[in-house]
Design an enzyme around this catalytic site. Structure first.
Site, mmCIF file in Angstrom:
data_model
loop_
_atom_site.group_PDB
_atom_site.id
_atom_site.type_symbol
_atom_site.label_atom_id
_atom_site.label_comp_id
_atom_site.label_asym_id
_atom_site.label_seq_id
_atom_site.Cartn_x
_atom_site.Cartn_y
_atom_site.Cartn_z
ATOM 1 N N ASN A 172 0.878 -1.174 0.000
ATOM 2 C CA ASN A 172 0.000 0.000 0.000
ATOM 3 C C ASN A 172 0.919 1.228 0.000
ATOM 4 O O ASN A 172 1.468 1.586 1.038
ATOM 5 C CB ASN A 172 -0.896 -0.025 1.250
ATOM 6 C CG ASN A 172 -1.759 1.222 1.363
ATOM 7 O OD1 ASN A 172 -1.816 2.040 0.436
ATOM 8 N ND2 ASN A 172 -2.431 1.378 2.493
ATOM 9 N N LYS A 185 0.170 4.210 -0.374
ATOM 10 C CA LYS A 185 -0.480 5.413 0.183
ATOM 11 C C LYS A 185 -0.184 6.616 -0.702
ATOM 12 O O LYS A 185 -0.044 6.466 -1.913
ATOM 13 C CB LYS A 185 -0.038 5.629 1.632
ATOM 14 C CG LYS A 185 -0.254 4.378 2.486
ATOM 15 C CD LYS A 185 -0.155 4.612 3.955
ATOM 16 C CE LYS A 185 -0.423 3.289 4.676
ATOM 17 N NZ LYS A 185 -0.401 3.402 6.124
ATOM 18 N N HIS A 213 -9.888 1.531 4.467
ATOM 19 C CA HIS A 213 -8.639 1.681 5.213
ATOM 20 C C HIS A 213 -8.880 2.639 6.376
ATOM 21 O O HIS A 213 -9.645 3.593 6.258
ATOM 22 C CB HIS A 213 -7.538 2.226 4.287
ATOM 23 C CG HIS A 213 -6.185 2.162 4.928
ATOM 24 N ND1 HIS A 213 -5.770 3.094 5.849
ATOM 25 C CD2 HIS A 213 -5.175 1.264 4.811
ATOM 26 C CE1 HIS A 213 -4.559 2.765 6.264
ATOM 27 N NE2 HIS A 213 -4.170 1.656 5.646
ATOM 28 N N GLU A 217 -7.263 4.974 7.509
ATOM 29 C CA GLU A 217 -6.972 6.386 7.214
ATOM 30 C C GLU A 217 -8.157 7.032 6.488
ATOM 31 O O GLU A 217 -8.379 8.234 6.624
ATOM 32 C CB GLU A 217 -5.668 6.492 6.405
ATOM 33 C CG GLU A 217 -4.459 6.235 7.305
ATOM 34 C CD GLU A 217 -3.242 5.637 6.610
ATOM 35 O OE1 GLU A 217 -3.162 5.691 5.375
ATOM 36 O OE2 GLU A 217 -2.372 5.099 7.333
ATOM 37 N N GLU A 220 -6.216 -4.670 10.327
ATOM 38 C CA GLU A 220 -5.197 -3.642 10.504
ATOM 39 C C GLU A 220 -5.456 -2.856 11.790
ATOM 40 O O GLU A 220 -6.220 -1.879 11.782
ATOM 41 C CB GLU A 220 -5.225 -2.673 9.319
ATOM 42 C CG GLU A 220 -4.871 -3.311 7.999
ATOM 43 C CD GLU A 220 -4.105 -2.339 7.109
ATOM 44 O OE1 GLU A 220 -3.054 -2.733 6.607
ATOM 45 O OE2 GLU A 220 -4.546 -1.180 6.949
ATOM 46 N N GLY A 247 1.950 2.278 10.698
ATOM 47 C CA GLY A 247 2.943 3.340 10.560
ATOM 48 C C GLY A 247 3.628 3.703 11.870
ATOM 49 O O GLY A 247 4.314 4.717 11.961
ATOM 50 N N SER A 253 2.687 -2.266 10.300
ATOM 51 C CA SER A 253 4.139 -2.393 10.510
ATOM 52 C C SER A 253 4.675 -3.794 10.224
ATOM 53 O O SER A 253 5.606 -4.259 10.882
ATOM 54 C CB SER A 253 4.519 -1.941 11.926
ATOM 55 O OG SER A 253 4.144 -0.589 12.117
HETATM 56 P P1 PGA Z 1 2.318 0.193 7.643
HETATM 57 O O1 PGA Z 1 0.904 0.451 6.920
HETATM 58 O O2 PGA Z 1 2.837 -1.105 7.127
HETATM 59 O O3 PGA Z 1 3.173 1.375 7.267
HETATM 60 O O4 PGA Z 1 2.048 0.133 9.105
HETATM 61 C C1 PGA Z 1 -0.008 -0.572 6.707
HETATM 62 C C2 PGA Z 1 -1.262 -0.036 6.092
HETATM 63 O O5 PGA Z 1 -1.725 1.031 6.502
HETATM 64 O O6 PGA Z 1 -1.853 -0.645 5.184
#
Ligand code: PGA
Length: 260
Positions: free
Chosen positions: A13, A15, A98, A100, A170, A176, A216
């Site tokens: 992803n 982003k 997601h 976010e 998630e 992140g 992560s």
């Molecule tokens: P990350 O993000 O691996 O940077 O924690 C995962 C995601 O949001 O899909």
């Protein structure tokens, strides 16, 4: 993961990060993709048209995914991108819900279910994200919340659509932050998602649905997470921007497969 029963998916992803895709796929050339596994790159909309071709230039078998889709089919919705457009641009997967998007754009369970439907109407496989915040986990609300998020999807989709749906657990507190859920925590919630599917249909059905972990995941922890029977792959943010780390996560699929 259980590669004989369902597909393992390693999805990056990106982003809203600008990635030089030619360089990225050059870095991935010669990548090991385990049999029965699929690599998906979920890129910003403006990249979708060309990243499939860029991957092919370096012999990388990667499917293309989007990160969001409009809940509307078409029409006067300025700034929105429809499922039909994503498909036309080369996507075969699309992330929906997601955290976010839920957090910064107020997406509700109902809206996420609508988006999953738009994916199916256009031949896209939705990767439906669910997950709890740290506060919700500490208050012991994780399983109720996940069950609600998953139920909204199960109630909206037909069985045939569910067959072509992927879930991703998630935990928001792990995204992140460099703070990964332990393999036990991740397995527990992925198992709960599978149980929720089994409750609506049956265990055989639930055994066929791929459920990913995201938060992560990286080259260091991938083997441990992927060795768990209910974790069928990863949705990877930060570590998917670095071809060396992303290749190592793909390599981890083979090692984890041997561990299961
Ligand atoms: P990350 O993000 O691996 O940077 O924690 C995962 C995601 O949001 O899909």
């Amino acid at each position: 993961m259980n590669i004989t029963k369902r597909k393992t998916i390693i999805a990056g992803n990106w982003k809203m990060n600008f990635v030089d895709s030619l360089k990225f796929f050059e870095g991935l050339s010669g990548i090991t993709i385990a049999e029965g596994a699929e690599v998906v790159i979920c890129a910003p909309h403006t990249f979708l048209n060309y990243i499939g071709a860029d991957a092919l230039k370096y012999g990388v078998a990667a499917s293309v995914g989007a990160q969001d889709v409009s809940a509307f089919g078409s029409g006067a919705y300025t700034g929105e991108v429809s499922g039909e457009m994503l498909k036309h641009a080369g996507a075969s997967y699309c992330i929906v819900g997601h955290s976010e998007r839920r957090q910064y754009h107020g997406e509700t369970n109902e809206l996420v279910a609508e988006k999953a439907l738009r994916c199916h109407e256009n031949g896209l496989i939705p990767i439906v994200c669910v997950g709890e915040s740290l506060e919700q986990r500490e208050q012991g609300k994780t399983f109720t919340l996940i069950s609600k998020q998953v139920s909204a999807i199960l109630n909206a989709l037909t069985e045939e659509q569910l067959n072509k749906t992927v879930f991703a657990y998630e935990p928001i507190w792990a995204i992140g932050t460099g703070k990964t859920a332990t393999a036990e925590q991740a397995e527990e919630v992925c198992g709960a998602i599978r149980n929720r599917i089994a409750k609506k249909y049956n265990e055989e059905k639930a055994e066929t649905i791929s459920i990913l972990y995201g938060g992560s995941m990286n080259d260091k922890n991938a083997v441990e997470l992927l060795s768990r029977p209910d974790i069928d792959g990863g949705l990877i943010g930060g570590a998917s921007l670095d071809p060396i780390k992303f290749a190592a996560i793909n390599k981890a699929v083979e090692t984890a497969g041997a561990n299961v």
